[in-house]
Design a protein around this motif. Structure first.
Motif, PDB file in Angstrom:
ATOM      1  N   LEU A   1     -13.513  -0.566   8.590  1.00 43.36           N
ATOM      2  CA  LEU A   1     -12.961  -1.873   7.711  1.00 43.36           C
ATOM      3  C   LEU A   1     -13.901  -2.001   6.663  1.00 43.36           C
ATOM      4  O   LEU A   1     -13.706  -2.163   5.256  1.00 43.36           O
ATOM      5  CB  LEU A   1     -13.016  -3.044   8.501  1.00 43.36           C
ATOM      6  CG  LEU A   1     -11.527  -3.267   9.332  1.00 43.36           C
ATOM      7  CD1 LEU A   1     -11.985  -4.395  10.367  1.00 43.36           C
ATOM      8  CD2 LEU A   1     -10.388  -3.688   8.470  1.00 43.36           C
ATOM      9  N   SER A   2     -15.423  -1.670   6.841  1.00 40.77           N
ATOM     10  CA  SER A   2     -16.230  -1.754   5.888  1.00 40.77           C
ATOM     11  C   SER A   2     -15.946  -0.605   4.869  1.00 40.77           C
ATOM     12  O   SER A   2     -16.112  -1.039   3.577  1.00 40.77           O
ATOM     13  CB  SER A   2     -17.617  -1.718   6.461  1.00 40.77           C
ATOM     14  OG  SER A   2     -18.715  -1.420   5.545  1.00 40.77           O
ATOM     15  N   ARG A   3     -15.701   0.563   5.150  1.00 41.98           N
ATOM     16  CA  ARG A   3     -15.295   1.549   4.158  1.00 41.98           C
ATOM     17  C   ARG A   3     -13.947   1.138   3.257  1.00 41.98           C
ATOM     18  O   ARG A   3     -14.219   1.553   2.166  1.00 41.98           O
ATOM     19  CB  ARG A   3     -15.122   2.894   5.032  1.00 41.98           C
ATOM     20  CG  ARG A   3     -16.511   3.567   5.511  1.00 41.98           C
ATOM     21  CD  ARG A   3     -16.281   4.598   6.386  1.00 41.98           C
ATOM     22  NE  ARG A   3     -17.425   5.156   7.172  1.00 41.98           N
ATOM     23  CZ  ARG A   3     -17.721   6.095   7.604  1.00 41.98           C
ATOM     24  NH1 ARG A   3     -16.982   7.102   7.502  1.00 41.98           N
ATOM     25  NH2 ARG A   3     -18.787   6.303   8.322  1.00 41.98           N
ATOM     26  N   VAL A   4     -12.904   0.668   4.101  1.00 41.37           N
ATOM     27  CA  VAL A   4     -11.905   0.268   3.252  1.00 41.37           C
ATOM     28  C   VAL A   4     -12.070  -0.782   2.259  1.00 41.37           C
ATOM     29  O   VAL A   4     -11.877  -1.020   0.996  1.00 41.37           O
ATOM     30  CB  VAL A   4     -10.838  -0.006   4.249  1.00 41.37           C
ATOM     31  CG1 VAL A   4      -9.471  -0.660   3.449  1.00 41.37           C
ATOM     32  CG2 VAL A   4     -10.495   1.317   5.011  1.00 41.37           C
ATOM     33  N   GLU A   5     -12.967  -1.849   2.761  1.00 47.73           N
ATOM     34  CA  GLU A   5     -13.513  -2.813   1.757  1.00 47.73           C
ATOM     35  C   GLU A   5     -14.195  -2.283   0.535  1.00 47.73           C
ATOM     36  O   GLU A   5     -13.824  -2.736  -0.627  1.00 47.73           O
ATOM     37  CB  GLU A   5     -14.406  -3.955   2.619  1.00 47.73           C
ATOM     38  CG  GLU A   5     -14.726  -4.943   1.684  1.00 47.73           C
ATOM     39  CD  GLU A   5     -15.507  -5.963   2.694  1.00 47.73           C
ATOM     40  OE1 GLU A   5     -15.464  -7.140   1.922  1.00 47.73           O
ATOM     41  OE2 GLU A   5     -16.112  -5.754   3.434  1.00 47.73           O
ATOM     42  N   ASN A   6     -14.967  -1.395   0.646  1.00 44.02           N
ATOM     43  CA  ASN A   6     -15.601  -0.722  -0.414  1.00 44.02           C
ATOM     44  C   ASN A   6     -14.594  -0.089  -1.300  1.00 44.02           C
ATOM     45  O   ASN A   6     -14.830  -0.221  -2.400  1.00 44.02           O
ATOM     46  CB  ASN A   6     -16.929   0.011  -0.031  1.00 44.02           C
ATOM     47  CG  ASN A   6     -17.891  -0.298   0.472  1.00 44.02           C
ATOM     48  OD1 ASN A   6     -18.256  -1.469   0.450  1.00 44.02           O
ATOM     49  ND2 ASN A   6     -18.633   0.254   1.447  1.00 44.02           N
ATOM     50  N   LEU A   7     -13.611   0.467  -0.691  1.00 44.28           N
ATOM     51  CA  LEU A   7     -12.522   1.216  -1.520  1.00 44.28           C
ATOM     52  C   LEU A   7     -11.574  -0.041  -2.297  1.00 44.28           C
ATOM     53  O   LEU A   7     -11.579   0.184  -3.522  1.00 44.28           O
ATOM     54  CB  LEU A   7     -11.560   1.895  -0.756  1.00 44.28           C
ATOM     55  CG  LEU A   7     -12.063   3.407  -0.115  1.00 44.28           C
ATOM     56  CD1 LEU A   7     -11.158   4.008   0.807  1.00 44.28           C
ATOM     57  CD2 LEU A   7     -12.379   4.452  -1.392  1.00 44.28           C
ATOM     58  N   LEU A   8     -11.479  -0.801  -1.646  1.00 51.46           N
ATOM     59  CA  LEU A   8     -10.503  -1.972  -2.085  1.00 51.46           C
ATOM     60  C   LEU A   8     -11.289  -2.780  -3.381  1.00 51.46           C
ATOM     61  O   LEU A   8     -10.607  -3.284  -4.243  1.00 51.46           O
ATOM     62  CB  LEU A   8     -10.245  -3.236  -1.400  1.00 51.46           C
ATOM     63  CG  LEU A   8      -8.964  -2.444  -0.393  1.00 51.46           C
ATOM     64  CD1 LEU A   8      -8.904  -3.291   0.871  1.00 51.46           C
ATOM     65  CD2 LEU A   8      -7.694  -2.180  -0.876  1.00 51.46           C
TER      66      LEU A   8
END
Length: 185
Positions: free
Chosen positions: A176-183
């Protein structure tokens, strides 16, 4: 005989692990790919699976699925079907099956987002084992089309802070953290 390891090795070669845990997990997956005749085979105690965190980029939400076996909200995904060798294709198929979303696409590209080895508890005749999970990010433009595959496998859209709260697995928090950084760019 068609190699089942080539596509996995290719995906791993383009992935840059982050942190000691993921570095160790990637090393174990490399060893599995090197040593197992079929790293997708569910008959071995550590085998490859593919999963994805589905997002709706405009709303910055993530779709999670209730997994009754683990009693947890997690990403979608699972085992390769016979003849499947491409991890991204497995993640796409599983995503479509588990959510009913017909328009899933890799986002923002087709790279692995996270590699993690996950313990799976025994259930019935299925002994405890481990999944070498290759995780992707998939996006939909039709979030309201999400439907559960079966009644006890609910799907639900979460704002990212709520997704963190709904999940208890540290490895899912990392995804989720990695996806948050992408978003958030």
């Amino acid at each position: 005989m068609v190699s089942t390891a080539g596509p996995i090795a290719g995906a791993l070669s383009r992935h840059r692990p982050r942190g000691a845990t993921e570095i160790a997990d990637v090393a174990r997956v490399h060893a599995l790919v090197r040593d197992a005749p079929d790293p997708w085979s569910q008959s071995i105690p550590l085998h490859v699976t593919a999963s994805a965190l589905i997002v709706h980029p405009p709303s910055r939400r993530a779709l999670l699925r209730w997994h009754p076996r683990q009693e947890a909200w997690l990403q979608v995904g699972g085992h390769g079907d016979p003849g499947e060798t491409e991890p991204l294709q497995v993640a796409l198929r599983e995503g479509r099956e588990e959510t009913g979303l017909p328009d899933l696409e890799p986002w923002p590209n087709d790279a692995l987002a996270h590699v993690v080895i996950v313990p799976v508890p025994a259930k019935g005749d299925d002994p405890a084992h481990e999944h070498a999970d290759l995780r992707y990010v998939l996006a939909t433009a039709e979030p309201d089309s999400a439907r559960p595959e079966k009644p006890d496998a609910l799907v639900r859209w979460f704002d990212l802070p709520d997704a963190y709260d709904a999940t208890t697995e540290e490895n899912v928090h990392e995804t989720l953290s990695r996806v948050e950084n992408l978003l958030t760019g």
